[in-house]
Design a protein around this motif. Structure first.
Motif, PDB file in Angstrom:
ATOM      1  N   GLU A 175      -8.344   3.993  10.006  1.00  0.00           N
ATOM      2  CA  GLU A 175      -7.416   2.874  10.152  1.00  0.00           C
ATOM      3  C   GLU A 175      -6.194   3.037   9.248  1.00  0.00           C
ATOM      4  N   ILE A 176      -5.564   4.194   9.380  1.00  0.00           N
ATOM      5  CA  ILE A 176      -4.397   4.506   8.551  1.00  0.00           C
ATOM      6  C   ILE A 176      -3.240   4.964   9.423  1.00  0.00           C
ATOM      7  N   ILE A 177      -2.066   4.967   8.819  1.00  0.00           N
ATOM      8  CA  ILE A 177      -0.885   5.575   9.414  1.00  0.00           C
ATOM      9  C   ILE A 177      -0.312   6.560   8.398  1.00  0.00           C
ATOM     10  N   ILE A 178       0.417   7.540   8.895  1.00  0.00           N
ATOM     11  CA  ILE A 178       0.933   8.614   8.038  1.00  0.00           C
ATOM     12  C   ILE A 178       2.451   8.572   8.012  1.00  0.00           C
ATOM     13  N   MET A 204       0.841  -1.201   0.000  1.00  0.00           N
ATOM     14  CA  MET A 204       0.000   0.000   0.000  1.00  0.00           C
ATOM     15  C   MET A 204       0.874   1.248   0.000  1.00  0.00           C
ATOM     16  N   LYS A 205       0.523   2.211  -0.850  1.00  0.00           N
ATOM     17  CA  LYS A 205       1.267   3.467  -0.908  1.00  0.00           C
ATOM     18  C   LYS A 205       1.129   4.225   0.413  1.00  0.00           C
ATOM     19  N   PRO A 206       2.191   4.916   0.839  1.00  0.00           N
ATOM     20  CA  PRO A 206       2.118   5.670   2.096  1.00  0.00           C
ATOM     21  C   PRO A 206       1.201   6.875   1.986  1.00  0.00           C
ATOM     22  N   PHE A 207       0.727   7.337   3.141  1.00  0.00           N
ATOM     23  CA  PHE A 207      -0.105   8.536   3.198  1.00  0.00           C
ATOM     24  C   PHE A 207       0.736   9.764   3.522  1.00  0.00           C
ATOM     25  N   VAL A 208       0.358  10.884   2.910  1.00  0.00           N
ATOM     26  CA  VAL A 208       0.938  12.186   3.213  1.00  0.00           C
ATOM     27  C   VAL A 208      -0.171  13.098   3.711  1.00  0.00           C
ATOM     28  N   LEU A 209       0.046  13.744   4.846  1.00  0.00           N
ATOM     29  CA  LEU A 209      -0.887  14.748   5.348  1.00  0.00           C
ATOM     30  C   LEU A 209      -0.400  16.122   4.922  1.00  0.00           C
ATOM     31  N   ILE A 210      -1.272  16.881   4.240  1.00  0.00           N
ATOM     32  CA  ILE A 210      -0.942  18.250   3.826  1.00  0.00           C
ATOM     33  C   ILE A 210      -1.949  19.192   4.456  1.00  0.00           C
ATOM     34  N   THR A 211      -1.540  19.967   5.447  1.00  0.00           N
ATOM     35  CA  THR A 211      -2.447  20.945   6.033  1.00  0.00           C
ATOM     36  C   THR A 211      -2.559  22.148   5.097  1.00  0.00           C
ATOM     37  N   GLY A 212      -3.716  22.812   5.154  1.00  0.00           N
ATOM     38  CA  GLY A 212      -3.917  23.980   4.305  1.00  0.00           C
ATOM     39  C   GLY A 212      -3.962  23.636   2.838  1.00  0.00           C
ATOM     40  N   SER A 213      -4.560  22.496   2.503  1.00  0.00           N
ATOM     41  CA  SER A 213      -4.509  22.034   1.102  1.00  0.00           C
ATOM     42  C   SER A 213      -5.748  22.392   0.295  1.00  0.00           C
TER      43      SER A 213
END
Length: 247
Positions: free
Chosen positions: A76-79, A1-10
């Motif tokens: 149910e994710i990790i970042i 599974m591809k990793p997650f990226v959190l982008i604030t202010g997106s």
């Protein structure tokens, strides 16, 4: 599974450009206050990977950790990667500020970044998976300008946080910041609409003004393995503005 990226202010401007660019290779989490605009950005993101929405107000720092932890549990994710692009910029002389406007700027620009970093670097809540953080600062964090007092102070604090976190979280997590110059976005529109100010500023930029995509490319690099030996650094992307001392 591809990793997650959190982008604030997106939901707009630089954050939107970063999210669309990163969606080509990562699963992404779009963050903002306006659900409608976040959905519009989601439509522009690559359909090859997942795009989730975390709607929250970063000024509400008292409930921010709980909100993010709840989001991680619910989905149910990790970042793996975090980009802090959310920001407030008010061009006002200090005498026009009050405690509310100062606190809101610091909550959004700095304190929320600290709290989100705290959650995402936690083994309990994010299973020790975070690899890289990029804070979007400003080239004014190392300099001075009239009417930028609170904004500049908050970005200077963000860069100080970056340096300390780079040491504290090494070697597992790299932490860097990008210092943009004048980028044409919704937040800076009022500056560029003033022809006199625009002309005066443009004369100081050897490569002219920037676009959100210029910053998005820098973020892509710092998150990647190509930057594996880079941490605790301010990457200035400002068209040469800060090295131009022409009289």
């Amino acid at each position: 599974m591809k990793p997650f990226v959190l982008i604030t202010g997106s939901s707009s401007g630089i954050g939107k450009a970063i999210a669309i660019n990163l969606s080509k290779k990562y699963n992404i989490i779009l963050h903002g206050r306006n659900a409608e605009r976040l959905l519009q950005v989601k439509e522009e993101c690559s359909s090859e990977h997942s795009s989730l929405i975390w709607q929250s107000d970063l000024n509400s720092v008292e409930s921010l950790e709980e909100s993010l932890i709840g989001f991680l549990k619910e989905n149910e994710i990790i970042i793996d990667y975090y980009v802090h692009c959310a920001g407030i910029m008010r061009m006002l002389p200090l005498k026009s500020h009050n405690i509310r406007s100062i606190q809101e700027t610091f909550n959004t620009n700095v304190i929320s970044a600290m709290l989100i970093t705290k959650v995402l670097s936690s083994k309990k809540w994010n299973k020790d998976t975070l690899k890289s953080i990029v804070y979007i600062s400003s080239n004014i964090s190392n300099r001075g300008a009239k009417a930028f007092n609170t904004y500049a102070a908050s970005k200077g604090a963000l860069d100080a946080l970056m340096r300390s976190m780079a040491v504290e979280l090494a070697p597992k997590i790299r932490v860097n910041s990008i210092l943009p110059g004048a980028v044409m976005t919704e937040m800076t529109q009022n500056i560029f609409e003033n022809e006199e100010v625009e002309g005066r500023m443009k004369a100081t930029y050897p490569l002219g003004f920037g676009y959100p995509s210029d910053i998005a490319d820098g973020v892509d690099f710092l998150l990647s393995e190509r930057a594996r030996w880079i941490t605790g650094q301010q990457l200035t992307i400002d068209g040469g503005r800060t090295i131009n001392i022409t009289g």
